[in-house]
Design a protein around this motif. Structure first.
Motif, mmCIF file in Angstrom:
data_model
loop_
_atom_site.group_PDB
_atom_site.id
_atom_site.type_symbol
_atom_site.label_atom_id
_atom_site.label_comp_id
_atom_site.label_asym_id
_atom_site.label_seq_id
_atom_site.Cartn_x
_atom_site.Cartn_y
_atom_site.Cartn_z
ATOM 1 N N MET A 1 0.818 -1.214 0.000
ATOM 2 C CA MET A 1 0.000 0.000 0.000
ATOM 3 C C MET A 1 0.849 1.260 0.000
ATOM 4 O O MET A 1 1.916 1.322 0.608
ATOM 5 N N ASN A 2 0.322 2.316 -0.668
ATOM 6 C CA ASN A 2 0.944 3.627 -0.587
ATOM 7 C C ASN A 2 0.388 4.366 0.636
ATOM 8 O O ASN A 2 -0.479 3.847 1.354
ATOM 9 N N PHE A 3 0.858 5.586 0.855
ATOM 10 C CA PHE A 3 0.483 6.288 2.079
ATOM 11 C C PHE A 3 -1.010 6.569 2.142
ATOM 12 O O PHE A 3 -1.640 6.400 3.191
ATOM 13 N N THR A 4 -1.585 7.008 1.046
ATOM 14 C CA THR A 4 -3.024 7.319 1.031
ATOM 15 C C THR A 4 -3.848 6.092 1.397
ATOM 16 O O THR A 4 -4.800 6.177 2.188
ATOM 17 N N GLN A 5 -3.493 4.957 0.835
ATOM 18 C CA GLN A 5 -4.217 3.717 1.128
ATOM 19 C C GLN A 5 -4.046 3.297 2.582
ATOM 20 O O GLN A 5 -5.007 2.863 3.239
ATOM 21 N N LEU A 6 -2.834 3.439 3.090
ATOM 22 C CA LEU A 6 -2.583 3.086 4.489
ATOM 23 C C LEU A 6 -3.402 3.945 5.430
ATOM 24 O O LEU A 6 -4.049 3.438 6.354
ATOM 25 N N LEU A 7 -3.355 5.243 5.218
ATOM 26 C CA LEU A 7 -4.078 6.147 6.108
ATOM 27 C C LEU A 7 -5.571 5.868 6.063
ATOM 28 O O LEU A 7 -6.241 5.856 7.110
ATOM 29 N N LEU B 1 -8.695 5.204 13.565
ATOM 30 C CA LEU B 1 -7.345 5.586 13.930
ATOM 31 C C LEU B 1 -6.885 6.712 13.009
ATOM 32 O O LEU B 1 -7.405 6.871 11.910
ATOM 33 N N ASN B 2 -5.896 7.502 13.446
ATOM 34 C CA ASN B 2 -5.497 8.668 12.681
ATOM 35 C C ASN B 2 -4.048 8.581 12.211
ATOM 36 O O ASN B 2 -3.395 7.544 12.350
ATOM 37 N N LEU B 3 -3.553 9.676 11.670
ATOM 38 C CA LEU B 3 -2.192 9.712 11.141
ATOM 39 C C LEU B 3 -1.170 9.351 12.202
ATOM 40 O O LEU B 3 -0.255 8.557 11.958
ATOM 41 N N ALA B 4 -1.306 9.929 13.394
ATOM 42 C CA ALA B 4 -0.353 9.633 14.464
ATOM 43 C C ALA B 4 -0.370 8.145 14.813
ATOM 44 O O ALA B 4 0.689 7.538 15.023
ATOM 45 N N ASP B 5 -1.548 7.558 14.874
ATOM 46 C CA ASP B 5 -1.642 6.126 15.177
ATOM 47 C C ASP B 5 -0.941 5.303 14.109
ATOM 48 O O ASP B 5 -0.241 4.327 14.412
ATOM 49 N N LEU B 6 -1.108 5.684 12.845
ATOM 50 C CA LEU B 6 -0.424 4.979 11.759
ATOM 51 C C LEU B 6 1.083 5.038 11.948
ATOM 52 O O LEU B 6 1.777 4.016 11.858
ATOM 53 N N VAL B 7 1.597 6.215 12.239
ATOM 54 C CA VAL B 7 3.048 6.376 12.385
ATOM 55 C C VAL B 7 3.566 5.597 13.584
ATOM 56 O O VAL B 7 4.548 4.861 13.487
ATOM 57 N N TRP B 8 2.900 5.722 14.720
ATOM 58 C CA TRP B 8 3.445 5.103 15.943
ATOM 59 C C TRP B 8 3.224 3.597 15.967
ATOM 60 O O TRP B 8 4.113 2.853 16.398
ATOM 61 N N LEU B 9 2.078 3.119 15.524
ATOM 62 C CA LEU B 9 1.860 1.678 15.525
ATOM 63 C C LEU B 9 2.724 0.982 14.480
ATOM 64 O O LEU B 9 3.056 -0.196 14.635
ATOM 65 N N SER B 10 3.135 1.713 13.450
ATOM 66 C CA SER B 10 4.085 1.138 12.491
ATOM 67 C C SER B 10 5.396 0.796 13.173
ATOM 68 O O SER B 10 6.136 -0.078 12.712
ATOM 69 N N LEU C 1 5.790 5.734 4.604
ATOM 70 C CA LEU C 1 5.707 6.642 5.752
ATOM 71 C C LEU C 1 6.505 7.921 5.547
ATOM 72 O O LEU C 1 6.203 8.943 6.161
ATOM 73 N N ILE C 2 7.533 7.873 4.694
ATOM 74 C CA ILE C 2 8.325 9.084 4.481
ATOM 75 C C ILE C 2 7.971 9.773 3.166
ATOM 76 O O ILE C 2 8.658 10.696 2.744
ATOM 77 N N THR C 3 6.895 9.328 2.529
ATOM 78 C CA THR C 3 6.415 10.021 1.336
ATOM 79 C C THR C 3 5.421 11.120 1.684
ATOM 80 O O THR C 3 5.067 11.929 0.819
ATOM 81 N N ASP C 4 4.979 11.151 2.924
ATOM 82 C CA ASP C 4 4.053 12.175 3.399
ATOM 83 C C ASP C 4 4.807 13.104 4.342
ATOM 84 O O ASP C 4 5.489 12.643 5.264
ATOM 85 N N ALA C 5 4.692 14.397 4.123
ATOM 86 C CA ALA C 5 5.476 15.362 4.889
ATOM 87 C C ALA C 5 5.156 15.313 6.382
ATOM 88 O O ALA C 5 6.063 15.361 7.228
ATOM 89 N N ALA C 6 3.862 15.223 6.726
ATOM 90 C CA ALA C 6 3.487 15.217 8.141
ATOM 91 C C ALA C 6 3.965 13.945 8.832
ATOM 92 O O ALA C 6 4.455 13.984 9.963
ATOM 93 N N SER C 7 3.831 12.824 8.154
ATOM 94 C CA SER C 7 4.294 11.555 8.711
ATOM 95 C C SER C 7 5.803 11.579 8.927
ATOM 96 O O SER C 7 6.303 11.194 9.991
ATOM 97 N N LYS C 8 6.537 12.039 7.940
ATOM 98 C CA LYS C 8 7.996 12.093 8.062
ATOM 99 C C LYS C 8 8.417 13.037 9.188
ATOM 100 O O LYS C 8 9.345 12.748 9.949
ATOM 101 N N ALA C 9 7.714 14.155 9.315
ATOM 102 C CA ALA C 9 8.032 15.109 10.388
ATOM 103 C C ALA C 9 7.814 14.486 11.754
ATOM 104 O O ALA C 9 8.605 14.701 12.683
ATOM 105 N N ASP C 10 6.739 13.704 11.901
ATOM 106 C CA ASP C 10 6.486 13.025 13.172
ATOM 107 C C ASP C 10 7.615 12.054 13.493
ATOM 108 O O ASP C 10 8.072 11.969 14.636
ATOM 109 N N ILE C 11 8.061 11.299 12.494
ATOM 110 C CA ILE C 11 9.143 10.341 12.709
ATOM 111 C C ILE C 11 10.415 11.071 13.139
ATOM 112 O O ILE C 11 11.092 10.678 14.102
#
Length: 280
Positions: A116-122, A130-139, A225-235
């Motif tokens: 899956m790409n980022f859009t599909q994952l989210l 679940l939200n963007l933060a949950d996706l990043v942290w549970l990953s 996860l690093i193709t989305d700016a907000a996700s990458k910033a959280d990481i």
């Protein structure tokens, strides 16, 4: 390695991927009546620890029969297994009841694919509240666990459809891809097992995120996860913070994930054996 099956069972479970009908331990049920169950679906074939859960259940049934559900056992064992390998502790709300249905196709339809790409994952996570933060942290649960080669081999041999080792995913670090090809020698290898976080898959830490930032995430869904700016910033924010910060946000998302569509009250049942629906 000593017998520590639960981290493997929970690596992707900690990403909301197992709760097809809610967090009701349906993934533990055996197939019946000629119909395959969730555990028979391709994304679940690397799961281990079913016997471990059964042993816990047998001990609990001996002491307090019909009280503790298999769903609660899984949630508590996931928390404790993370703690054993250096991760955080969190309070687990209990009172879940067990589901009575387990369907292979539902696992195939609802567990996010490693391609899956980022859009599909989210969207997949949002479908479970679940939200963007949950996706990043549970990953981050991919810091433990294993995968079969065929979950990512197209990144090594057939990314655009041309085929061969020259047709690799350009988002994958070439040196890492070469190392993976030494283990996964063919596109169709469905038996070889690879660590999701090489060199650190027995320790709950931040090395998974460091690998993703170096383009060494095993799956396309990791690389996404690093193709989305907000996700990458959280990481990046967590990578540059003390480990306790990741532990805190991960634990919060685990509690949230563990409440997805739970069965309580008169819903479902409390199974006597986690692999079998009760006889009525």
């Amino acid at each position: 390695m000593p017998d520590m099956p639960m981290p493997t069972m929970t690596d992707r479970a900690m990403r909301s991927r197992r709760c097809t009908q809610g967090c009701d331990a349906s993934v533990l049920l055996n197939a019946t009546g000629g119909s395959e169950a969730e555990k028979d679906a391709a994304p679940n074939l690397t799961l281990r620890g079913f016997g471990f859960i059964d042993r816990i259940k047998a001990l609990l049934e001996k002491e307090c029969p019909g009280v503790v559900s298999c769903a609660d056992i899984v949630a508590l064992a996931a928390r404790d297994s993370v703690g054993v390998i250096g991760g955080p502790f969190w309070s687990v709300p209990t009172g879940r009841r067990d589901g009575t249905v387990s369907i292979k196709q539902e696992a195939l339809d609802q567990i996010p694919a490693p391609t899956m790409n980022f859009t599909q994952l989210l969207q997949s996570f949002q479908n479970k509240s679940l939200n963007l933060a949950d996706l990043v942290w549970l990953s981050g649960a991919h810091t433990i666990g294993i995968s079969q080669c065929n979950s990512f081999s197209e990144r090594l041999y057939n990314f655009t459809g041309r085929g061969g080792p020259d047709d690799a995913d350009p988002s994958l670090d070439p040196l890492y891809a070469a190392k993976l090809r030494l283990k996964c020698k063919t596109l169709t290898d469905n038996t070889t097992i690879v660590e999701m976080d090489p060199g650190s898959f027995r320790t709950f830490d931040l090395s998974y995120y460091r690998g993703v930032l170096k383009r060494r995430g095993l799956f396309q869904s990791d690389a996404a996860l690093i193709t989305d700016a907000a996700s990458k910033a959280d990481i990046l924010s967590v990578i540059n913070a003390p480990p306790e910060v990741f532990f805190q946000v991960f634990a919060g998302s685990m509690v949230k994930m563990g409440a997805i569509e739970v069965k309580t009250g008169s819903e479902g049942e409390i199974r006597k054996h986690c692999a079998l629906v009760n006889k009525h």
